[in-house]
Design an enzyme around this catalytic site. Structure first.
Site, PDB file in Angstrom:
ATOM      1  N   LEU A 127     -37.830  20.570  -0.886  1.00 43.91           N
ATOM      2  CA  LEU A 127     -36.412  20.788  -1.194  1.00 43.91           C
ATOM      3  C   LEU A 127     -36.111  20.548  -2.678  1.00 43.91           C
ATOM      4  O   LEU A 127     -34.982  20.257  -3.062  1.00 43.91           O
ATOM      5  CB  LEU A 127     -35.529  19.890  -0.305  1.00 43.91           C
ATOM      6  CG  LEU A 127     -35.689  20.137   1.205  1.00 43.91           C
ATOM      7  CD1 LEU A 127     -34.868  19.139   2.005  1.00 43.91           C
ATOM      8  CD2 LEU A 127     -35.276  21.568   1.573  1.00 43.91           C
ATOM      9  N   SER A 129     -37.053  18.142  -4.987  1.00 45.30           N
ATOM     10  CA  SER A 129     -36.645  16.848  -5.528  1.00 45.30           C
ATOM     11  C   SER A 129     -37.032  16.736  -7.005  1.00 45.30           C
ATOM     12  O   SER A 129     -36.302  16.139  -7.799  1.00 45.30           O
ATOM     13  CB  SER A 129     -37.256  15.709  -4.716  1.00 45.30           C
ATOM     14  OG  SER A 129     -38.646  15.888  -4.601  1.00 45.30           O
ATOM     15  N   GLU A 162     -42.142  20.911 -16.294  1.00 44.58           N
ATOM     16  CA  GLU A 162     -43.006  20.877 -15.107  1.00 44.58           C
ATOM     17  C   GLU A 162     -44.360  21.550 -15.411  1.00 44.58           C
ATOM     18  O   GLU A 162     -45.416  21.017 -15.089  1.00 44.58           O
ATOM     19  CB  GLU A 162     -42.291  21.586 -13.956  1.00 44.58           C
ATOM     20  CG  GLU A 162     -42.959  21.454 -12.652  1.00 44.58           C
ATOM     21  CD  GLU A 162     -42.190  20.613 -11.644  1.00 44.58           C
ATOM     22  OE1 GLU A 162     -42.824  20.086 -10.739  1.00 44.58           O
ATOM     23  OE2 GLU A 162     -40.948  20.483 -11.755  1.00 44.58           O
ATOM     24  N   ASP A 174     -36.891  26.965  -8.465  1.00 44.55           N
ATOM     25  CA  ASP A 174     -36.245  25.688  -8.141  1.00 44.55           C
ATOM     26  C   ASP A 174     -35.270  25.270  -9.234  1.00 44.55           C
ATOM     27  O   ASP A 174     -34.110  24.931  -8.972  1.00 44.55           O
ATOM     28  CB  ASP A 174     -37.294  24.588  -7.957  1.00 44.55           C
ATOM     29  CG  ASP A 174     -38.282  24.923  -6.857  1.00 44.55           C
ATOM     30  OD1 ASP A 174     -38.028  25.884  -6.127  1.00 44.55           O
ATOM     31  OD2 ASP A 174     -39.296  24.218  -6.747  1.00 44.55           O
ATOM     32  N   TYR A 223     -51.413  24.650  -4.344  1.00 46.73           N
ATOM     33  CA  TYR A 223     -50.442  25.459  -5.106  1.00 46.73           C
ATOM     34  C   TYR A 223     -51.112  26.146  -6.297  1.00 46.73           C
ATOM     35  O   TYR A 223     -51.004  27.361  -6.483  1.00 46.73           O
ATOM     36  CB  TYR A 223     -49.274  24.586  -5.582  1.00 46.73           C
ATOM     37  CG  TYR A 223     -48.120  25.384  -6.155  1.00 46.73           C
ATOM     38  CD1 TYR A 223     -47.036  25.754  -5.363  1.00 46.73           C
ATOM     39  CD2 TYR A 223     -48.115  25.790  -7.491  1.00 46.73           C
ATOM     40  CE1 TYR A 223     -45.991  26.501  -5.882  1.00 46.73           C
ATOM     41  CE2 TYR A 223     -47.081  26.544  -8.010  1.00 46.73           C
ATOM     42  CZ  TYR A 223     -46.012  26.889  -7.203  1.00 46.73           C
ATOM     43  OH  TYR A 223     -44.982  27.633  -7.725  1.00 46.73           O
TER      44      TYR A 223
END
Ligand code: GLA
Length: 366
Positions: A127, A129, A162, A174, A223
């Site tokens: 979700l 975070s 990121e 996101d 990923y």
């Protein structure tokens, strides 16, 4: 707890921790993705929705000794002390440090910072975070330093943190939905051009977000492998992005060795489902939207192989309990599922799922 209440909590937490009121507070929500998984780093479409009440709040001031950052996480009950100029160290405070370094370009101009964080989002549930943390920090730091960044610039800065600092090769979905999206409204985003549009909701229906309780750690998971597989598929097919392909390219996709063929098939399939999903929302067609969600879960399971038995079972149980469609949401390998349900049955279906799966938790009805 809504964003305002969480911001109050960190404000009080800051006062208790440091004995003064913070100079700024901020909040950023998490997101649930409705359609389009792993399409974002392939230049495709996504359909995420910023969440209404779940997110990250930050309270901050510039009172620490210069070049030092002190961060207290109320959620973890932990303090981290970092030098403003240091590199990443695979610690949760890397997200904070990367954001601070992005905003203050000159190391000499970087002031010391004190901050208190709290999150109402479960970690590793798919979700966002980490995107919520990045955007909340960037909102607070830019406001504290009087730096103007619009919501889209802020999203791109958060993604760069990121990718380049934390080392997670994520796409833009996101950070963009958290920074630009309106909580409670789905956002149809072209991740190649960043063109976007708010999508209408479905009358008399709601989205249930249920955490499976099986959490993932994307930096350790497959990923990066999936990102590399997509790149290899592009090279083999001579395209820049897999989203340049569509179902008409099936013969070309079939020439790829496994598992690249399956990965490319997923991207093409979910990219189309996402475009069809936006059209279904515009037409107010809940039945079609639900069906597309379930098809999206199927390709995530069979072609992209990012689901786990727990989320597969929850999705199937949601469908049996009366959902029009359901799917695992987010990066994968566990986390939450999202189900489209008739609004009047939402609580009942949610309660049924939680009763059936002891680790599951109903997180939101939106
Ligand atoms: C994670 C990444 C996103 C996106 C999703 C999968 O949430 O941060 O960029 O790739 O996984 O759709």
């Amino acid at each position: 707890m809504n964003g305002g209440a969480l911001e109050k909590q960190v404000e009080f937490g800051f006062q208790a921790q440091f004995g003064t009121a913070p100079a700024v507070t901020s909040f950023a929500p998490g997101r649930v993705n409705l359609l389009g998984e792993h399409t974002d780093y392939n230049g495709g479409y996504v359909l995420p929705m910023a969440l209404q009440n779940l997110g990250v709040a930050v309270a901050m001031d510039a009172g620490a000794p210069p070049a030092k950052i002190e961060i207290f996480s109320m959620t973890l009950g932990e303090t981290a002390k970092r030098k403003v100029t240091e590199g990443p160290s695979e610690h949760w405070s890397d997200y904070v440090l990367g954001c601070v370094q992005t905003v203050a370009a000159e190391p000499s101009s970087r002031k010391g910072l004190r901050m208190v964080l709290a999150t109402s989002l479960p970690l590793g549930a798919g979700l966002s975070s980490s995107a919520a943390l990045e955007v909340a920090i960037l909102r607070a730091v830019t406001s504290l330093f009087g730096i103007h960044m619009d919501a889209s610039q802020l999203a791109r800065a958060a993604q760069a943190v990121e990718n380049d600092f934390v080392g997670m090769p994520c796409g833009i979905m996101d950070q963009f939905s958290v920074s630009v999206g309106t909580p409670g409204k789905a956002l149809f985003l072209n991740t190649r051009t960043l063109e976007h549009a708010a999508a209408p909701g479905l009358a008399e229906h709601a989205f249930l977000v249920v955490d499976s309780g099986v959490s993932h750690q994307l930096t350790d998971s497959g990923y990066a492998t999936r990102v590399a597989e997509c790149k290899a598929a592009c090279e083999a097919l001579g395209v820049k992005d897999l989203s340049e392909l569509d179902h008409g390219d099936e013969d070309r996709i079939n020439t790829l060795p496994a598992p690249l063929n399956k990965r490319a098939r997923h991207v093409v399939t979910d990219n189309k489902l996402t475009q069809d999903g936006f059209a279904a929302l515009q037409a107010g067609d809940a039945a079609t939207f639900g069906r597309l969600m379930s098809e999206s879960h199927a390709t995530a399971r069979c072609n992209y192989e990012i689901t786990v038995p727990e989320t597969d079972a929850l999705v199937a149980a949601a469908e049996r309990a009366g959902a029009l469609g359901a799917r695992q949401t987010g990066g994968g390998w566990g986390g939450a599922i999202v189900a489209l349900v008739p609004a009047t049955a939402a609580e009942k279906i949610g309660a049924k799922l939680v009763a059936q799966f002891p680790k599951a938790k109903l997180l939101a009805v939106t």
